[in-house]
Design an enzyme around this catalytic site. Structure first.
Site, PDB file in Angstrom:
ATOM      1  N   ASP A  17    -113.509  43.215 -21.280  1.00 44.49           N
ATOM      2  CA  ASP A  17    -112.987  42.373 -22.366  1.00 44.49           C
ATOM      3  C   ASP A  17    -113.721  41.032 -22.437  1.00 44.49           C
ATOM      4  OD1 ASP A  17    -111.262  41.741 -24.466  1.00 44.49           O
ATOM      5  OD2 ASP A  17    -109.474  42.402 -23.389  1.00 44.49           O
ATOM      6  N   GLU A  54    -116.075  42.985 -26.867  1.00 42.64           N
ATOM      7  CA  GLU A  54    -116.155  41.578 -27.294  1.00 42.64           C
ATOM      8  C   GLU A  54    -115.824  41.455 -28.774  1.00 42.64           C
ATOM      9  OE1 GLU A  54    -118.639  42.023 -29.687  1.00 42.64           O
ATOM     10  OE2 GLU A  54    -119.541  40.085 -29.146  1.00 42.64           O
ATOM     11  N   TRP A  55    -115.111  42.475 -29.303  1.00 41.51           N
ATOM     12  CA  TRP A  55    -114.475  42.417 -30.627  1.00 41.51           C
ATOM     13  C   TRP A  55    -115.464  42.251 -31.793  1.00 41.51           C
ATOM     14  CZ3 TRP A  55    -112.211  37.650 -27.983  1.00 41.51           C
ATOM     15  CH2 TRP A  55    -111.410  38.025 -26.895  1.00 41.51           C
ATOM     16  N   GLY A  56    -116.724  42.610 -31.566  1.00 41.60           N
ATOM     17  CA  GLY A  56    -117.712  42.499 -32.648  1.00 41.60           C
ATOM     18  C   GLY A  56    -118.159  41.077 -32.917  1.00 41.60           C
ATOM     19  N   GLU A  57    -117.771  40.135 -32.054  1.00 37.79           N
ATOM     20  CA  GLU A  57    -118.032  38.721 -32.351  1.00 37.79           C
ATOM     21  C   GLU A  57    -119.513  38.376 -32.382  1.00 37.79           C
ATOM     22  OE1 GLU A  57    -115.705  36.155 -29.836  1.00 37.79           O
ATOM     23  OE2 GLU A  57    -114.022  36.301 -31.249  1.00 37.79           O
ATOM     24  N   ASP A  88    -108.373  43.482 -32.475  1.00 35.92           N
ATOM     25  CA  ASP A  88    -107.452  44.528 -32.019  1.00 35.92           C
ATOM     26  C   ASP A  88    -106.771  45.245 -33.184  1.00 35.92           C
ATOM     27  OD1 ASP A  88    -108.103  43.552 -29.567  1.00 35.92           O
ATOM     28  OD2 ASP A  88    -106.056  43.063 -28.957  1.00 35.92           O
TER      29      ASP A  88
HETATM   30  C1  GLA Z   1    -107.723  42.219 -25.710  1.00 36.35           C
HETATM   31  C2  GLA Z   1    -108.331  43.563 -26.027  1.00 36.35           C
HETATM   32  C3  GLA Z   1    -107.218  44.601 -26.130  1.00 36.35           C
HETATM   33  C4  GLA Z   1    -106.435  44.650 -24.832  1.00 36.35           C
HETATM   34  C5  GLA Z   1    -105.907  43.277 -24.475  1.00 36.35           C
HETATM   35  C6  GLA Z   1    -105.310  43.231 -23.092  1.00 36.35           C
HETATM   36  O1  GLA Z   1    -106.920  41.770 -26.766  1.00 36.35           O
HETATM   37  O2  GLA Z   1    -109.080  43.512 -27.227  1.00 36.35           O
HETATM   38  O3  GLA Z   1    -107.757  45.853 -26.441  1.00 36.35           O
HETATM   39  O4  GLA Z   1    -107.254  45.142 -23.816  1.00 36.35           O
HETATM   40  O5  GLA Z   1    -106.935  42.288 -24.534  1.00 36.35           O
HETATM   41  O6  GLA Z   1    -104.829  41.964 -22.746  1.00 36.35           O
END
Ligand code: GLA
Length: 673
Positions: A176, A209-212, A231
């Protein structure tokens, strides 16, 4: 851009860097001293994740609640085996955040939470392995994980933590992005890649890393998959938004390096089964990881039926490893096509809108070779047909028809595909008979014989055919059209209602085939005479780019009722509609109205980036429009003549630059009838 591979000197530099950064949090990371440029491998060359990973992760169902523990994880592993999910390809049982204690031990080692995992992680891994499955774990490329309790992250501990995971028998790491101290993402994720590699254990590496930092551009040789978005949550808007962000990234996916639009919500209760089938179909057509996110110990049979659809899974897991690409999208009608290793195409006909719509494409448009006919396999109905080349269906609201189409020689062994639908508008007023026309069309190369059709409505509705409901034979492309008199009982509230159209027919070989499609009928109320505010009228349908359309306020954020007073260039209006591009709001005018007026513009509630254009449609004709309006411009008056229109449609488009900040107002909008 590719990063460079010179492992040993680099590892030392990275280690030093992270250590010093941890002491001086807040400083931006200086660039790593780059060795002379060398050609980089296009993907991790380790033979892992050659098809998108499949398995389970607890996060979407439990978050950090106490039920996330050893017995849950073991229970899921048991169910993978008992319910045949392992045979369907599900393999990884993954732990998310909150498995550890907040503090490391005196040796800097991670400590599993003794309440959740009384026997430690190795014992869980051994159990999972004994079932022929694999175990995944989670940590963050930061000082702490994402949960506010502050569990330890691996930044600065990459080699030690990776070794600990390997020693426990971990097979998959989700890494993450929280508490990353501003250290360069490539540097953080590459360090863990090298640490995992140094353990010698094959470990699938999931970058979160959420595509950042646009990982699709640099992570193919860093991780096996990378999140492309924030998410997911268990609702239609979230799933749809993520789908639309991930679709354009098709070219970056391939064996060993996948786009990850986040884990599945199928079965968690916030969407309908139709919507969950769309979620599962579209994730599969995008070659996304299929990580089950519901607690299978309490899942319904319907949930298992979705997750266990082996024909859909085969689309996801196709060894060619292509992510499906958008063939067309207009008016909420999406066609997405995925090239398969055997030369066939998986084609998703996806209806984003809130009413049933016809969605159509052709074998040529999805890239199939010219042939006199094709085999078309419906992957949810599990039935095969032949088609002369048209791939089309009436798709229910929020639904997806997923087919696999092949130019194969055996097409004639299947009955012809027929398309069922309504022509004309399915509008009715309660208590008044309306005429609807159904059509059954032969899409096959062979004729459909002895065709008969039946329409049924909700309980209490009267449905009666007023023209023939049977045909001796329909050749390619021909339709049986039937008129129906449909009456909703007096007092039926306005809204959409389900009708079902069924056809049965025989193929030339005599085999019987049945087909049915859910349709939407709209019960409407005639507009009041005189002049009414559109913000006060009942609409027929509304689609919006962000959150719901708001009455008499601006759009606000994604929740309902969270708008502000409508304000354009400092001028406040107490009535109107607050929308967000792309938006369309439809009102029933019943051929009784003359005029729509409004002051239109970008609302003041967001920064300066909003650009939109407004259109007013009277049935199929655009009767008024603006050019592109920006946040800096005052409201512009717009008037449309809608005389004789049955339906009026107010449309806002994105001004050609995407929908960011596009909060648009139909300020003071009025309808005169
Ligand atoms: C982030 C991630 C999620 C999950 C949570 C856990 O938000 O993107 O997928 O793993 O952390 O805290």
């Amino acid at each position: 851009m590719r990063h460079l591979h010179t492992r040993s000197p680099r590892r030392r530099i990275v280690g030093l860097l992270t250590a010093s950064l941890l002491c001086t949090a807040g400083l931006a990371a200086p660039a790593v001293a780059a060795p002379a440029a060398q050609p980089a491998a296009p993907a991790l060359d380790d033979g892992l994740a050659l098809t998108p990973p499949m398995g389970f992760n607890n996060w979407n169902s439990t978050n950090c609640r106490a039920e996330f523990n050893e017995s849950m994880v073991k229970g899921i592993a048991d169910l993978f085996v008992e319910k045949g999910l392992q045979d369907a390809g599900y393999q990884y049982v993954n732990l998310d955040d909150c498995w550890a204690l907040p503090e490391r031990d005196a040796d800097g080692k991670l400590v599993p939470d003794p309440v959740r995992f009384p026997h430690g992680i190795k014992a869980v891994a051994d159990y999972v392995h004994s079932k022929g499955l694999k175990l995944g774990i989670y940590t963050s490329a930061g000082t702490k994980t994402c949960n506010s309790a502050g569990f330890p992250g691996a930044l600065g501990h990459e080699y030690s933590d990776a070794q600990q995971f390997a020693d426990w028998g971990v097979d998959y790491l989700k890494y993450d992005n929280c508490n990353n101290q501003g250290v360069d993402a490539k540097l953080r994720y590459t360090t863990m890649r090298d640490a995992l590699k140094a353990t010698g254990r094959p470990i699938v590496y999931s970058i979160c890393e959420w595509g950042e930092n646009k990982p699709w551009q640099w992570a193919a040789d860093v991780g096996h998959l990378w999140r492309t978005t924030g998410d997911i949550s268990d609702n239609w808007g979230s799933m749809l938004g993520i789908l639309k962000q991930n679709l354009p990234l098709a070219e970056y996916a391939g064996p060993g390096h996948w786009n990850d639009p986040d884990m599945l919500e199928v079965g968690n209760g916030g969407m309908t089964d139709t919507e969950y089938r769309t979620h599962f179909s579209m994730w599969s057509v995008m070659a996304a990881p299929l990580l089950i996110g519901s607690d299978l110990r309490t899942a319904s049979q319907e949930t298992f039926d979705i997750l266990d659809n082996k024909e859909v899974i085969a689309v996801d897991q196709d060894p060619l490893g292509k992510q499906g690409a958008v063939v067309s999208s207009a008016g909420g009608r999406w066609v997405v096509s995925k090239e398969m290793k055997d030369g066939s195409r998986a084609v998703a006909l996806f209806n984003e809108s809130g009413t049933a719509q016809r969605i159509a494409t052709t074998a040529a448009a999805v890239g199939l070779p010219q042939a006199s006919a094709y085999t078309l396999r419906d992957l949810w109905q599990h039935k095969s047909y032949n088609t002369a080349g048209t791939i089309s269906a009436t798709v229910p609201a929020h639904g997806t028809v997923l087919v696999r189409v092949a130019a194969d020689r055996r097409w004639a062994t299947h009955p012809p595909a027929v398309e069922l639908g309504l022509s004309g508008s399915p509008l009715l007023q309660a208590g008044k008979a309306a005429t609807l026309t159904s059509a059954v069309t032969d899409l096959g190369r062979t004729p459909a014989k002895h065709v008969s059709v039946r329409l049924t409505g909700p309980e209490g509705w009267k449905v009666r055919a007023t023209s023939p409901t049977a045909s001796a034979g329909l050749p390619t492309g021909r339709s049986l059209r039937t008129k129906w008199s449909v009456t909703a009982p007096a007092g039926t509230p306005p809204g959409s209602y389900d009708l079902t159209l069924r056809a049965s027919y025989r193929s030339p070989t005599g085999a019987r085939a049945d087909s049915s499609v859910p349709l939407t009928a709209l019960v409407v109320v005639p507009p009041p005479s005189g002049t009414s505010g559109l913000g006060d009228l009942t609409w027929m349908s509304a689609t919006n780019g962000y959150g719901p359309v708001e009455r008499n306020t601006s759009n606000g954020e994604s929740a309902a009722g969270d708008g502000h007073p409508i304000t354009i260039g400092g001028v406040v209006y107490d009535k109107g509609l607050g929308v967000h591009a792309e938006s369309a709001v439809e009102f029933y005018a019943g051929k009784a109205c003359e005029k729509v007026t409004a002051d239109v513009g970008v609302d003041d509630e967001k920064g300066a980036n909003g650009t939109v254009a407004f259109e007013i449609w009277a049935d199929g004709t655009k009767v008024a429009s603006t050019g592109v309006l920006t946040n800096a411009m005052p409201a512009q008056p717009l008037t449309a003549d809608v005389t004789g229109a049955e339906v009026i449609r107010l449309v806002v488009t994105d001004g050609g630059d995407g929908i960011d900040s596009d909060h648009a107002d139909w300020a003071g909008a009025q309808l005169t009838c």
